[in-house]
Design an enzyme around this catalytic site. Structure first.
Site, mmCIF file in Angstrom:
data_model
loop_
_atom_site.group_PDB
_atom_site.id
_atom_site.type_symbol
_atom_site.label_atom_id
_atom_site.label_comp_id
_atom_site.label_asym_id
_atom_site.label_seq_id
_atom_site.Cartn_x
_atom_site.Cartn_y
_atom_site.Cartn_z
ATOM 1 N N GLU A 260 0.834 -1.191 0.000
ATOM 2 C CA GLU A 260 0.000 0.000 0.000
ATOM 3 C C GLU A 260 0.872 1.246 0.000
ATOM 4 O O GLU A 260 1.269 1.729 1.079
ATOM 5 C CB GLU A 260 -0.890 0.009 1.250
ATOM 6 C CG GLU A 260 -1.878 -1.131 1.317
ATOM 7 C CD GLU A 260 -3.147 -0.704 2.046
ATOM 8 O OE1 GLU A 260 -4.216 -0.848 1.461
ATOM 9 O OE2 GLU A 260 -3.055 -0.190 3.173
ATOM 10 N N GLY B 96 -6.282 6.753 -0.189
ATOM 11 C CA GLY B 96 -7.304 7.777 0.014
ATOM 12 C C GLY B 96 -7.058 9.049 -0.770
ATOM 13 O O GLY B 96 -7.696 10.066 -0.519
HETATM 14 C C1 PEP Z 1 -6.484 1.499 2.724
HETATM 15 O O1 PEP Z 1 -6.561 2.359 3.584
HETATM 16 O O2 PEP Z 1 -6.150 0.345 3.037
HETATM 17 C C2 PEP Z 1 -6.780 1.875 1.344
HETATM 18 C C3 PEP Z 1 -6.281 1.152 0.391
HETATM 19 O O3 PEP Z 1 -7.553 2.995 1.164
HETATM 20 P P1 PEP Z 1 -8.118 3.577 -0.234
HETATM 21 O O4 PEP Z 1 -8.606 2.402 -1.049
HETATM 22 O O5 PEP Z 1 -9.237 4.482 0.164
HETATM 23 O O6 PEP Z 1 -6.988 4.281 -0.895
#
Ligand code: PEP
Length: 248
Positions: free
Chosen positions: A164, A170
């Site tokens: 991530e 976000g």
């Molecule tokens: C997360 O917080 O794990 C995430 C991937 O958020 P988003 O999909 O909103 O970017």
């Protein structure tokens, strides 16, 4: 507990969002589809964990590094297991940033989760500064190695990894499929230095602004085995289309 298979996983991280009615809306939406080709995991806030039926697998967003005791407000791995959780998200960047969770704390939590029979979804990911500074791979290796030193490489057979990039969480700024593939491949190659079988078979999810419109392209990358979904997991229609985009 997770057995290595590369069967796709799509996990929804509600963060501190949602309510009781979203539980039923989402369950109704998913109930009518054949999603047998993947594991759909929902990680709602703790109070909603008990409200789900068996349409989805359940995961928590965090847990304590302690087994029990005077830790007001904390929830243990065995409590999650008793509540029906199979997964727990650990090392999410919001926990690392807002609650000072170091690599060492994350590693201890991973160990506790495994001991309770939960599958940790271990999150790793870099800031834009780290990427731009050319330190991406060293940074990710450090996050993985801290866990490996605590539990040993063989335990990675019971872990799901999630890449991530913090700059994509976000923000609406998704990693390109090529950027995601490059990192997922690196993570696999890094683990392969210790155990090539585990490296080949471990599930690595991508997370960061995945939506119905970009999921298929991201999930079609060779080393991307599904997604960890934040914002879009709160919209049943969008979440369903992400699940349907997971490769068979
Ligand atoms: C997360 O917080 O794990 C995430 C991937 O958020 P988003 O999909 O909103 O970017």
């Amino acid at each position: 507990m997770q057995i290595l298979s590369r069967r796709p996983i799509v996990a929804g991280n509600w963060k501190m969002n949602g309510n009781k009615s979203l539980v039923s809306l989402l369950e109704d939406k998913l109930a009518h589809e054949d999603l047998s080709h993947l594991d759909v995991v929902i990680c709602p806030p703790f109070p909603y964990l008990g409200l789900f039926g068996d349409t989805v697998s359940l995961g928590a967003q965090n847990m304590s590094m302690h087994d029990s005791g005077a830790h007001t407000g904390e929830v243990s791995a065995s409590m999650l297991q008793e509540t029906g959780c199979s997964y727990v998200i650990l090392g999410h960047s919001e926990r690392r940033a807002d609650h000072a969770e170091t690599n060492e704390i994350v590693a201890l939590k991973v160990e506790k989760a495994l001991a309770a029979g939960l599958t940790p979804i271990l999150c790793v990911g870099e800031t834009e500064e780290i990427r731009d500074g050319g330190n991406l791979f060293a940074f990710l290796a450090e996050q993985i190695d801290a866990v490996e030193q605590q539990i040993g490489i063989l335990q990675f057979a019971h872990i799901v990894l999630a890449y991530e990039p913090i700059w994509a969480i976000g923000t609406g700024k998704t990693a390109s499929p090529e950027q995601a593939q490059e990192v997922h491949q690196f993570l696999r190659e890094h683990l392969a230095k210790k155990n090539s079988d585990i490296a080949t078979k471990i599930n690595i999810l991508y997370g960061g602004s995945v939506k119905g419109s970009n999921a298929k392209e991201l999930f079609s990358q060779q080393d991307v085995d599904g997604g960890l979904i934040g914002g879009a997991s709160l919209n049943p229609e969008d979440f369903l289309s992400i699940c349907l985009a997971a490769k068979q």
